[in-house]
Scaffold this motif. Structure first.
Motif, PDB file in Angstrom:
ATOM      1  N   CYS A  24      14.426  32.464 -62.164  1.00 56.65           N
ATOM      2  CA  CYS A  24      13.511  32.137 -63.259  1.00 56.65           C
ATOM      3  C   CYS A  24      13.785  32.944 -64.524  1.00 56.65           C
ATOM      4  N   TYR A  63      12.934  36.330 -64.835  1.00 58.07           N
ATOM      5  CA  TYR A  63      11.955  37.394 -65.029  1.00 58.07           C
ATOM      6  C   TYR A  63      12.608  38.757 -64.818  1.00 58.07           C
ATOM      7  N   ASP A 109       5.915  40.075 -62.009  1.00 61.77           N
ATOM      8  CA  ASP A 109       6.274  38.665 -62.169  1.00 61.77           C
ATOM      9  C   ASP A 109       7.229  38.221 -61.069  1.00 61.77           C
ATOM     10  N   ALA A 113       6.897  35.312 -58.256  1.00 63.58           N
ATOM     11  CA  ALA A 113       7.972  34.307 -58.233  1.00 63.58           C
ATOM     12  C   ALA A 113       8.560  34.175 -56.832  1.00 63.58           C
ATOM     13  N   TRP A 137      -3.133  32.310 -68.225  1.00 58.80           N
ATOM     14  CA  TRP A 137      -2.131  32.832 -67.297  1.00 58.80           C
ATOM     15  C   TRP A 137      -2.583  34.187 -66.754  1.00 58.80           C
ATOM     16  N   THR A 197      -0.193  35.502 -64.407  1.00 63.84           N
ATOM     17  CA  THR A 197       1.149  35.959 -64.039  1.00 63.84           C
ATOM     18  C   THR A 197       2.119  35.471 -65.115  1.00 63.84           C
ATOM     19  N   CYS A 198       3.357  35.972 -65.058  1.00 61.39           N
ATOM     20  CA  CYS A 198       4.420  35.579 -66.012  1.00 61.39           C
ATOM     21  C   CYS A 198       4.083  35.989 -67.438  1.00 61.39           C
TER      22      CYS A 198
END
Length: 257
Positions: free
Chosen positions: A74, A76, A81, A85, A240, A242-243
């Motif tokens: 991804c 990250y 994160d 994930a 959000w 997360t991320c």
């Protein structure tokens, strides 16, 4: 044409998109990848794509699942994160059939789309890298013009960031981050986003479309599947959890957390 990214296993939003797009009279639907991750029951996405006649490309999720990677790639860097994930990717990988993964691996990594007289390049992250984040605040016009020059196209469509935006460049060309339908756009609203493009006499018309769907039903499914409560909170609140570390300063300032 309707274009979306980041289904993230949200079959309820995908069904709502297909209905909304056909009601609007679109001629074609395109998906820019990341079919799995985050949500429940990833295998439900496949027949819905087929029923809608959607044409897809690979995102980093499809690339990883089809090749048997152990992570989503991804992009990250933050440990928190990456923790979420890993949970999301493991859940998805275990619940996607071998046939579905094989089909993912057969998808192209990019497409070119003719809308009127304009040739548009469809990618997942960017033309340079499948998991590159093109955020509106950190993608200056000059940089985007160079990308379009290098690819010899009249416009670029991408996703991956989870945040939709449109830039009409000084050259008259366009760059559109089409949004994602898998989770909200970190704006406190539970709806998700996709894009509709139409050639008009004045040029390319771009509409960023907010899409309501049964987000309460999705949250219930996620809880029954034992997915992280942080994911469920995002679906319910539109914020959000997360991320967040991937966000540049301007996008982070608009966040709740």
């Amino acid at each position: 044409v309707a274009v979306f990214g980041g289904a993230y296993s949200n079959h309820l939003a995908l069904a709502a998109l297909a209905e909304d797009a056909h009601r609007r009279g679109v001629d074609a639907i395109y998906c820019l990848g990341d079919l799995g991750g985050f949500g429940p029951h990833p295998e439900k996405i496949w027949p819905l794509l087929e029923q809608a006649g959607a044409r897809s490309i690979q995102g980093n999720y499809e690339e990883s699942l089809a090749s048997g990677r152990e992570d989503c790639n991804c992009g990250y860097t933050d440990p928190r994160d990456n923790h979420f994930a890993r949970l999301s990717y493991a859940y998805t990988a275990q619940r996607c059939s071998a046939d579905f993964k094989r089909w993912m691996g057969e998808l192209p990594r990019r497409r070119r789309l003719q809308v009127g007289e304009r040739e548009l390049l469809l990618v997942h992250g960017s033309p340079r890298r499948i998991n590159e984040f093109l955020f509106g605040s950190t993608s200056p016009d000059a940089f985007l013009e160079v990308l379009l020059d290098q690819e010899r196209c009249d416009g670029l469509l991408c996703t991956h960031t989870g945040l939709q935006w449109h830039r009409h460049l000084p050259s008259g060309r366009d760059v559109i981050n089409v949004g994602v339908i898998g989770r909200p756009a970190n704006d406190g609203q539970p709806n998700v986003w996709y894009s509709i493009l139409e050639e008009r006499p004045a040029g390319l018309a771009v509409e960023l479309v907010p899409l309501p769907y049964d987000h309460m039903g999705l949250a219930d499914e996620m809880r029954r599947e034992g997915l992280p409560e942080e994911f469920v909170e995002t679906i319910l609140t539109g914020w959000w959890t997360t991320c967040l570390e991937i966000l540049p300063a301007r996008e982070r300032q608009a966040s709740r957390f």
